[in-house]
Scaffold this active site. Structure first.
Site, PDB file in Angstrom:
ATOM      1  N   ALA A   1     -58.888  10.046 -30.205  1.00  0.00           N
ATOM      2  CA  ALA A   1     -57.437   9.912 -30.242  1.00  0.00           C
ATOM      3  C   ALA A   1     -56.769  11.093 -30.948  1.00  0.00           C
ATOM      4  CB  ALA A   1     -57.066   8.594 -30.916  1.00  0.00           C
ATOM      5  N   HIS A   2     -55.446  11.047 -30.984  1.00  0.00           N
ATOM      6  CA  HIS A   2     -54.663  12.171 -31.501  1.00  0.00           C
ATOM      7  C   HIS A   2     -54.928  12.417 -32.990  1.00  0.00           C
ATOM      8  CE1 HIS A   2     -52.101   8.639 -32.234  1.00  0.00           C
ATOM      9  NE2 HIS A   2     -51.627   9.294 -33.276  1.00  0.00           N
ATOM     10  N   ASN A   3     -55.003  13.708 -33.322  1.00  0.00           N
ATOM     11  CA  ASN A   3     -55.143  14.197 -34.697  1.00  0.00           C
ATOM     12  C   ASN A   3     -56.464  13.831 -35.364  1.00  0.00           C
ATOM     13  OD1 ASN A   3     -51.804  13.704 -34.596  1.00  0.00           O
ATOM     14  ND2 ASN A   3     -52.552  15.686 -35.304  1.00  0.00           N
TER      15      ASN A   3
ATOM     16  N   ARG B   1     -54.185  15.100 -27.416  1.00  0.00           N
ATOM     17  CA  ARG B   1     -53.513  16.129 -28.197  1.00  0.00           C
ATOM     18  C   ARG B   1     -52.915  15.527 -29.468  1.00  0.00           C
ATOM     19  NH1 ARG B   1     -51.399  18.833 -24.749  1.00  0.00           N
ATOM     20  NH2 ARG B   1     -49.991  20.157 -25.945  1.00  0.00           N
TER      21      ARG B   1
END
EC number: 2.3.1.191
Length: 340
Positions: free
Chosen positions: A236-238, A215
């Site tokens: 991974a995130h973003n 997330r």
């Protein structure tokens, strides 16, 4: 089961042979029998084509003379095979209903045409739209949305605030929406940064088995329409992955990287964080991407396979490159001084 004329019509091909022949399944050229359909798309399999017992083969017109059974003439046999393979999918459509062992929060909305299998858990305010299948032991967190005609296989986990578009497929063991790897250093210890962003998956995305999509820290991680992800991928995130990109197994993509549209990343590619990768970029297997790519094209890193002893000698030379470069520079400066 289909008659051959039906398959020909589906792909807009031209038939040479008996259109009433029955086709029950698909098979390779080598294994196919009289009631199976195969395809020929690679010249290295010409011997198998000529020896094949297949009831029918998808081929280009120039190869029709090498087919002993019926031939379906198409411009792109592999594409035609992909289109027809959907007719023989082993997965049945959803059988509407909620299994007695499923746990569905009273505030969740499950469309009457959806199938909720055994031991599924659906959290509060989750929305499951029409013709969706949720496989056994799958967990769907609060505020998740599953779009129409999507399919989640067994043991998928969706953390809270994960949205899936329409016709999305998620294979077993995948986890969407776990915390991103975010920590701040303080006095030799790590302070966790809580991840408040979710995950947004576009229409017609397929996610392989054992994939993890973290997330976002603040805004969501985004996988856009038509993306195809192989098994065992870490996102991974973003991260943002653009439309119609495809990523092969064991690839890892670090946080906040943006991958453009129609990109392909081969197996075991590594991408470091906060990079931009242009549309129509192609990364070959086991490459490390450590800087942004602004110009479309094919890119590689690492060294090619070679005999072990030769590789060891080259490793020694790699370690000497910096010193060698300094010596070359010194020689160049000395020569420049002599010519002045």
């Amino acid at each position: 089961m289909y008659i051959l004329n039906e398959l020909v019509e589906r792909v807009g091909g031209q038939l040479i042979g008996d259109g009433t022949r029955i086709i029950r399944s698909l098979a390779t050229l080598e294994d196919a029998g009289p009631e199976q359909l195969s395809f020929f798309a690679n010249p290295r399999y010409l011997k198998q084509l000529r020896a094949s017992r297949a009831g029918a083969v998808l081929v280009q017109e120039k190869m029709s003379g090498d087919v002993s059974g019926a031939a379906i003439l198409v411009a792109d046999p592999y594409l035609a095979y992909a289109q027809l393979s959907q007719l023989f999918d082993w997965r049945a459509g959803p059988v509407p209903g909620i299994h007695a062992s499923a746990v569905v929060h009273p505030s969740a909305q499950v469309h009457p045409t959806a199938e909720i299998a055994a031991q599924v858990v659906i959290g509060e305010r989750a929305i499951i739209e029409a013709d969706t299948y949720i496989g056994p032991n799958t967990v769907i967190g609060r505020d998740c949305r599953i779009g129409e005609a999507s399919r989640l296989e067994a043991s998928v986990v969706l953390y809270p605030d994960v949205w899936l578009g329409e016709r999305v497929i998620v294979h077993s063991g995948s986890v969407l929406g776990a915390d991103g790897f975010g920590f701040a250093r303080h006095q030799q210890r790590w302070v966790k940064i809580y991840q408040s962003g979710g995950v947004r998956i576009g229409d017609d995305v397929e996610i392989g088995a054992g994939v993890t999509i973290d997330r976002g820290a603040l805004s969501p991680t985004r996988i856009e329409r038509g993306v195809k992800l192989d098994n065992q991928i870490q996102i991974a995130h973003n991260v943002v992955i653009g439309e119609d990109s495809a990523i092969a197994g064991c690839t890892g993509i670090a946080g906040s990287t943006r991958i453009g549209k129609r990109c392909t990343l081969a197996g075991m590619v590594g991408v470091t964080g906060h990079l931009q990768i242009a549309d129509d970029t192609h990364i070959t297997a086991m490459s490390l991407v450590s800087k942004s790519i602004n110009t479309p094209g094919a890119y590689s890193s690492g060294t090619g396979l070679e005999p072990h002893q030769q590789w060891k000698r080259n490793v020694v030379r790699f370690r000497q490159l910096d010193e060698l470069a300094k010596r070359v520079r010194s020689i160049e400066l000395t020569q420049a001084d002599k010519t002045e």
